[in-house]
Scaffold this motif. Sequence first.
Motif, PDB file in Angstrom:
ATOM      1  N   ASN A 282       0.847  -1.190   0.000  1.00 48.03           N
ATOM      2  CA  ASN A 282       0.000   0.000   0.000  1.00 48.03           C
ATOM      3  C   ASN A 282       0.880   1.236   0.000  1.00 48.03           C
ATOM      4  O   ASN A 282       1.760   1.364   0.847  1.00 48.03           O
ATOM      5  CB  ASN A 282      -0.890   0.021   1.251  1.00 48.03           C
ATOM      6  CG  ASN A 282      -1.776  -1.190   1.333  1.00 48.03           C
ATOM      7  OD1 ASN A 282      -2.762  -1.273   0.634  1.00 48.03           O
ATOM      8  ND2 ASN A 282      -1.421  -2.148   2.163  1.00 48.03           N
ATOM      9  N   LYS A 283       0.650   2.133  -0.958  1.00 46.84           N
ATOM     10  CA  LYS A 283       1.375   3.399  -1.004  1.00 46.84           C
ATOM     11  C   LYS A 283       0.406   4.513  -0.641  1.00 46.84           C
ATOM     12  O   LYS A 283      -0.762   4.458  -1.003  1.00 46.84           O
ATOM     13  CB  LYS A 283       1.949   3.642  -2.398  1.00 46.84           C
ATOM     14  CG  LYS A 283       3.025   2.648  -2.785  1.00 46.84           C
ATOM     15  CD  LYS A 283       3.594   2.975  -4.153  1.00 46.84           C
ATOM     16  CE  LYS A 283       4.603   1.957  -4.593  1.00 46.84           C
ATOM     17  NZ  LYS A 283       5.852   1.971  -3.868  1.00 46.84           N
ATOM     18  N   MET A 284       0.905   5.486   0.098  1.00 40.59           N
ATOM     19  CA  MET A 284       0.062   6.599   0.502  1.00 40.59           C
ATOM     20  C   MET A 284       0.914   7.840   0.672  1.00 40.59           C
ATOM     21  O   MET A 284       2.135   7.766   0.615  1.00 40.59           O
ATOM     22  CB  MET A 284      -0.673   6.272   1.806  1.00 40.59           C
ATOM     23  CG  MET A 284       0.217   6.322   3.010  1.00 40.59           C
ATOM     24  SD  MET A 284       0.226   4.901   4.093  1.00 40.59           S
ATOM     25  CE  MET A 284       0.112   3.529   3.068  1.00 40.59           C
ATOM     26  N   GLN A 285       0.260   8.954   0.897  1.00 36.66           N
ATOM     27  CA  GLN A 285       0.952  10.208   1.178  1.00 36.66           C
ATOM     28  C   GLN A 285       0.733  10.521   2.655  1.00 36.66           C
ATOM     29  O   GLN A 285      -0.383  10.802   3.070  1.00 36.66           O
ATOM     30  CB  GLN A 285       0.409  11.330   0.283  1.00 36.66           C
ATOM     31  CG  GLN A 285       1.095  12.660   0.477  1.00 36.66           C
ATOM     32  CD  GLN A 285       2.563  12.655   0.060  1.00 36.66           C
ATOM     33  OE1 GLN A 285       2.962  11.941  -0.840  1.00 36.66           O
ATOM     34  NE2 GLN A 285       3.369  13.441   0.739  1.00 36.66           N
ATOM     35  N   ALA A 286       1.795  10.454   3.444  1.00 42.03           N
ATOM     36  CA  ALA A 286       1.695  10.785   4.869  1.00 42.03           C
ATOM     37  C   ALA A 286       1.573  12.299   5.021  1.00 42.03           C
ATOM     38  O   ALA A 286       2.221  13.055   4.301  1.00 42.03           O
ATOM     39  CB  ALA A 286       2.925  10.275   5.610  1.00 42.03           C
ATOM     40  N   GLN A 287       0.729  12.711   5.928  1.00 44.36           N
ATOM     41  CA  GLN A 287       0.579  14.126   6.247  1.00 44.36           C
ATOM     42  C   GLN A 287       1.505  14.466   7.414  1.00 44.36           C
ATOM     43  O   GLN A 287       1.848  13.585   8.199  1.00 44.36           O
ATOM     44  CB  GLN A 287      -0.870  14.431   6.641  1.00 44.36           C
ATOM     45  CG  GLN A 287      -1.895  14.019   5.609  1.00 44.36           C
ATOM     46  CD  GLN A 287      -1.680  14.686   4.268  1.00 44.36           C
ATOM     47  OE1 GLN A 287      -1.473  15.878   4.194  1.00 44.36           O
ATOM     48  NE2 GLN A 287      -1.711  13.901   3.200  1.00 44.36           N
ATOM     49  N   GLN A 288       1.872  15.723   7.548  1.00 41.04           N
ATOM     50  CA  GLN A 288       2.662  16.115   8.706  1.00 41.04           C
ATOM     51  C   GLN A 288       1.838  15.886   9.957  1.00 41.04           C
ATOM     52  O   GLN A 288       0.648  16.208  10.000  1.00 41.04           O
ATOM     53  CB  GLN A 288       3.061  17.584   8.607  1.00 41.04           C
ATOM     54  CG  GLN A 288       3.905  18.042   9.769  1.00 41.04           C
ATOM     55  CD  GLN A 288       4.364  19.489   9.630  1.00 41.04           C
ATOM     56  OE1 GLN A 288       3.993  20.173   8.686  1.00 41.04           O
ATOM     57  NE2 GLN A 288       5.163  19.939  10.566  1.00 41.04           N
ATOM     58  N   GLY A 289       2.429  15.268  10.971  1.00 41.22           N
ATOM     59  CA  GLY A 289       1.720  14.980  12.214  1.00 41.22           C
ATOM     60  C   GLY A 289       1.272  13.532  12.282  1.00 41.22           C
ATOM     61  O   GLY A 289       1.903  12.635  11.725  1.00 41.22           O
ATOM     62  N   PHE A 290       0.147  13.303  12.940  1.00 38.39           N
ATOM     63  CA  PHE A 290      -0.352  11.959  13.211  1.00 38.39           C
ATOM     64  C   PHE A 290      -1.084  11.385  11.995  1.00 38.39           C
ATOM     65  O   PHE A 290      -1.904  12.065  11.394  1.00 38.39           O
ATOM     66  CB  PHE A 290      -1.288  12.002  14.420  1.00 38.39           C
ATOM     67  CG  PHE A 290      -1.783  10.657  14.842  1.00 38.39           C
ATOM     68  CD1 PHE A 290      -0.954   9.787  15.532  1.00 38.39           C
ATOM     69  CD2 PHE A 290      -3.073  10.268  14.557  1.00 38.39           C
ATOM     70  CE1 PHE A 290      -1.412   8.543  15.920  1.00 38.39           C
ATOM     71  CE2 PHE A 290      -3.538   9.032  14.939  1.00 38.39           C
ATOM     72  CZ  PHE A 290      -2.703   8.163  15.626  1.00 38.39           C
TER      73      PHE A 290
END
Length: 75
Positions: free
Chosen positions: A32-40
């Motif tokens: 699974n590929k995703m875009q992590a956001q800053q923070g949690f």
Amino acid sequence: AGHDIQVMYRSPVGQPATIIVYDILGRPVQENKMQAQQGFNRFSINTGSLRPGIYIVTFILGQNGKKIDKKVIVR
């Protein structure tokens, strides 16, 4: 199986992330590929297609590939 694995992590910046599930023999069975956001961040992995057994969940964060491995049991 039929349950989800919850992956929770904190990212210092917005960056790409990849979660790979390997079987006990080291073969990738899900990616699974995703875009992590800053923070949690929280991501759910559906284990409905996985047979009962032991798996390694590898979490790779960012371009430099910071890597975390966790062993999970699917019943």
